[in-house]
Design a protein around this motif. Structure first.
Motif, PDB file in Angstrom:
ATOM      1  N   LEU A  29      24.393 104.389  71.416  1.00  0.00           N
ATOM      2  CA  LEU A  29      23.963 103.589  72.545  1.00  0.00           C
ATOM      3  C   LEU A  29      22.529 103.972  72.921  1.00  0.00           C
ATOM      4  N   ILE A  30      21.886 103.101  73.657  1.00  0.00           N
ATOM      5  CA  ILE A  30      20.507 103.356  74.078  1.00  0.00           C
ATOM      6  C   ILE A  30      20.476 104.571  74.998  1.00  0.00           C
ATOM      7  N   GLN A  31      19.553 105.474  74.740  1.00  0.00           N
ATOM      8  CA  GLN A  31      19.431 106.661  75.577  1.00  0.00           C
ATOM      9  C   GLN A  31      19.001 106.272  76.985  1.00  0.00           C
ATOM     10  N   PHE A  32      19.387 107.114  77.945  1.00  0.00           N
ATOM     11  CA  PHE A  32      19.005 106.866  79.333  1.00  0.00           C
ATOM     12  C   PHE A  32      18.582 108.181  79.970  1.00  0.00           C
ATOM     13  N   ALA A  33      17.752 108.068  80.987  1.00  0.00           N
ATOM     14  CA  ALA A  33      17.300 109.239  81.734  1.00  0.00           C
ATOM     15  C   ALA A  33      18.086 109.347  83.035  1.00  0.00           C
ATOM     16  N   ALA A  34      18.073 110.529  83.623  1.00  0.00           N
ATOM     17  CA  ALA A  34      18.786 110.760  84.876  1.00  0.00           C
ATOM     18  C   ALA A  34      18.348 109.759  85.943  1.00  0.00           C
ATOM     19  N   GLY A  35      19.319 109.182  86.643  1.00  0.00           N
ATOM     20  CA  GLY A  35      19.054 108.185  87.672  1.00  0.00           C
ATOM     21  C   GLY A  35      19.245 106.757  87.216  1.00  0.00           C
ATOM     22  N   ALA A  36      19.472 106.554  85.908  1.00  0.00           N
ATOM     23  CA  ALA A  36      19.600 105.199  85.358  1.00  0.00           C
ATOM     24  C   ALA A  36      20.955 104.577  85.691  1.00  0.00           C
ATOM     25  N   HIS A  37      21.017 103.251  85.575  1.00  0.00           N
ATOM     26  CA  HIS A  37      22.262 102.521  85.791  1.00  0.00           C
ATOM     27  C   HIS A  37      22.377 101.402  84.756  1.00  0.00           C
ATOM     28  N   ILE A  38      23.575 100.869  84.638  1.00  0.00           N
ATOM     29  CA  ILE A  38      23.778  99.657  83.855  1.00  0.00           C
ATOM     30  C   ILE A  38      24.411  98.600  84.755  1.00  0.00           C
ATOM     31  N   ALA A  39      24.180  97.345  84.422  1.00  0.00           N
ATOM     32  CA  ALA A  39      24.816  96.234  85.113  1.00  0.00           C
ATOM     33  C   ALA A  39      25.982  95.749  84.262  1.00  0.00           C
ATOM     34  N   VAL A  40      27.158  95.703  84.858  1.00  0.00           N
ATOM     35  CA  VAL A  40      28.367  95.250  84.173  1.00  0.00           C
ATOM     36  C   VAL A  40      28.676  93.825  84.618  1.00  0.00           C
ATOM     37  N   GLN A  41      28.907  92.940  83.652  1.00  0.00           N
ATOM     38  CA  GLN A  41      29.187  91.541  83.960  1.00  0.00           C
ATOM     39  C   GLN A  41      30.647  91.355  84.356  1.00  0.00           C
ATOM     40  N   LEU A  42      30.876  90.639  85.466  1.00  0.00           N
ATOM     41  CA  LEU A  42      32.225  90.337  85.926  1.00  0.00           C
ATOM     42  C   LEU A  42      32.702  89.015  85.315  1.00  0.00           C
ATOM     43  N   LYS A  43      33.952  88.678  85.599  1.00  0.00           N
ATOM     44  CA  LYS A  43      34.540  87.469  85.026  1.00  0.00           C
ATOM     45  C   LYS A  43      33.815  86.207  85.461  1.00  0.00           C
ATOM     46  N   ASP A  44      33.270  86.202  86.695  1.00  0.00           N
ATOM     47  CA  ASP A  44      32.622  84.997  87.206  1.00  0.00           C
ATOM     48  C   ASP A  44      31.161  84.876  86.773  1.00  0.00           C
ATOM     49  N   GLY A  45      30.701  85.813  85.924  1.00  0.00           N
ATOM     50  CA  GLY A  45      29.334  85.759  85.434  1.00  0.00           C
ATOM     51  C   GLY A  45      28.346  86.564  86.254  1.00  0.00           C
ATOM     52  N   GLN A  93      30.821  93.398  79.089  1.00  0.00           N
ATOM     53  CA  GLN A  93      29.449  93.090  78.727  1.00  0.00           C
ATOM     54  C   GLN A  93      28.516  93.820  79.692  1.00  0.00           C
ATOM     55  N   VAL A  94      27.514  94.519  79.141  1.00  0.00           N
ATOM     56  CA  VAL A  94      26.597  95.278  79.988  1.00  0.00           C
ATOM     57  C   VAL A  94      25.160  95.017  79.570  1.00  0.00           C
ATOM     58  N   ASP A  95      24.247  95.213  80.520  1.00  0.00           N
ATOM     59  CA  ASP A  95      22.821  95.111  80.239  1.00  0.00           C
ATOM     60  C   ASP A  95      22.277  96.460  79.775  1.00  0.00           C
ATOM     61  N   THR A  96      21.057  96.451  79.299  1.00  0.00           N
ATOM     62  CA  THR A  96      20.362  97.674  78.904  1.00  0.00           C
ATOM     63  C   THR A  96      20.162  98.582  80.118  1.00  0.00           C
ATOM     64  N   PRO A  97      20.303  99.891  79.961  1.00  0.00           N
ATOM     65  CA  PRO A  97      20.081 100.801  81.095  1.00  0.00           C
ATOM     66  C   PRO A  97      18.718 100.594  81.734  1.00  0.00           C
ATOM     67  N   LYS A  98      18.707 100.691  83.054  1.00  0.00           N
ATOM     68  CA  LYS A  98      17.488 100.539  83.843  1.00  0.00           C
ATOM     69  C   LYS A  98      17.422 101.694  84.836  1.00  0.00           C
ATOM     70  N   ASN A  99      16.236 102.151  85.148  1.00  0.00           N
ATOM     71  CA  ASN A  99      16.110 103.307  86.040  1.00  0.00           C
ATOM     72  C   ASN A  99      15.157 103.012  87.193  1.00  0.00           C
ATOM     73  N   ASP A 100      15.732 102.842  88.395  1.00  0.00           N
ATOM     74  CA  ASP A 100      14.942 102.671  89.611  1.00  0.00           C
ATOM     75  C   ASP A 100      14.913 103.951  90.439  1.00  0.00           C
ATOM     76  N   PHE A 101      15.501 105.035  89.903  1.00  0.00           N
ATOM     77  CA  PHE A 101      15.686 106.266  90.672  1.00  0.00           C
ATOM     78  C   PHE A 101      15.398 107.470  89.777  1.00  0.00           C
ATOM     79  N   PRO A 102      14.205 107.513  89.162  1.00  0.00           N
ATOM     80  CA  PRO A 102      13.931 108.556  88.173  1.00  0.00           C
ATOM     81  C   PRO A 102      13.537 109.885  88.805  1.00  0.00           C
ATOM     82  N   LEU A 103      13.769 110.953  88.076  1.00  0.00           N
ATOM     83  CA  LEU A 103      13.241 112.259  88.455  1.00  0.00           C
ATOM     84  C   LEU A 103      11.737 112.290  88.197  1.00  0.00           C
ATOM     85  N   ILE A 104      10.997 112.870  89.126  1.00  0.00           N
ATOM     86  CA  ILE A 104       9.559 113.037  88.952  1.00  0.00           C
ATOM     87  C   ILE A 104       9.315 114.306  88.137  1.00  0.00           C
TER      88      ILE A 104
END
Length: 319
Positions: A29-45, A93-104
């Motif tokens: 899987l794609i590597q991620f850094a601390a603070g990252a998240h993924i978006a999980v798709q629900l049944k309704d899209g 179904q999930v999106d690529t990891p995204k990080n809005d809360f990274p360690l400095i």
């Protein structure tokens, strides 16, 4: 979107389940850094964002699985109920990891503060700091000791760097008014948890002499109100065009303006990143973000339109 398979499900605290997910082809899987998240798709899209957890169980390059921990919320918007219905072998179904809360990455000391299920990104930060052999302190707070997930894993990971606080133990309840003034004023503070905790940490830290750039935070749930908490609808005038839009109870300013063709810049839609800030030219905003200080909210000349609303009948925004 990528298809992941539920490899394992475990209950790690009352109402909290841990999910281990792997690729449907068993590949990396794609590597991620601390603070990252993924978006999980629900049944309704629609989708829900969940922090990725690194418990230090695997070497950094062994990205064979993603780990999530999700609190079941009876009055939630459906994401937690869907996730808690999943069983081993189910696909999501999930999106690529995204990080809005990274360690400095610098040499300043680090203080981690987590409330409830907000511990999930903080766990990854603790693991990353330990891996980098960097000193840190982690304060983990919950309403009850039994309701706090990953206590044993954090004790093993963090050792003496971990302090556990619970509201049902008066001697060990988290008192930010006592804690914050004792911290090294050069520290970075990272906090994730309920909106009230984040606001309290920010105000205490600013009062103690910390700079805004040293205080980093992320909400673990959207503060967007609904029902009676949303207040009445109101009008928004776009100054550049003179267009006036009606914002009903069940939609945000961002939702309405974007539907109306207004070009906007925004990201989190939770009120914690600050990207959607706009100047208020007329009217009184009803602030619901965790970015502005109390003084900035009182001034009323800027607002965050992804979550904040209006106390007046109309707002005129510098858009």
């Amino acid at each position: 979107m990528k298809t992941l398979i539920i490899e394992r499900v475990r209950t790690v605290a009352p109402k909290i389940k841990r999910f281990d997910l792997k690729a449907d082809d068993n590949g990396p899987l794609i590597q991620f850094a601390a603070g990252a998240h993924i978006a999980v798709q629900l049944k309704d899209g629609s989708s829900r964002q969940y922090s990725l957890i690194d418990l230090g169980e695997n070497l950094p390059y062994e990205n064979q699985r993603y780990t999530l921990a999700i609190l079941w919320e009876e009055d939630g918007s459906g994401g937690s109920a869907y996730m808690h219905s999943l069983q081993v072998g189910d696909a999501v179904q999930v999106d690529t990891p995204k990080n809005d809360f990274p360690l400095i990455e610098d040499d300043r000391p680090v203080v981690l503060i987590a409330g409830g299920i907000g511990v999930t990104p903080i766990i990854s930060m603790a693991a990353a700091l330990k891996r980098a052999d960097k000193s840190y302190a982690l304060h983990y707070s919950g309403r009850t000791l039994d309701g706090m997930a990953f206590r044993d894993e954090l004790a093993q990971l963090c050792g003496d760097a971990l302090s556990i606080h619970s509201d049902d133990d008066p001697e060990h309840r988290l008192d930010l008014g006592v804690l914050i003034p004792t911290l090294d004023k050069t520290s970075h503070i990272y906090v994730c948890g309920p909106k009230g905790m984040i606001e309290a940490v920010r105000e205490q830290a600013l009062s103690a002499g910390f700079g805004k750039e040293q205080i980093h935070f992320e909400l673990f749930a959207s503060p967007t109100p609904s029902g009676d908490d949303a207040g009445e609808g109101f009008e928004v005038e776009v100054k550049s065009s003179g267009e006036v839009f009606w914002v009903p109870q069940d939609k945000s300013i961002v939702d309405v303006l974007e539907d109306g063709g207004v070009d906007l810049v925004y990201d989190c839609q939770r009120g914690d990143c600050g990207i959607c800030q706009v100047d208020v030219l007329e009217g009184e905003p009803d602030h619901r973000d965790v970015v502005l200080s109390d003084d900035e909210k009182a001034a009323g000349d800027v607002m965050h339109i992804c979550v904040s609303r209006a106390k007046s009948k109309r707002l005129v925004l510098d858009l």
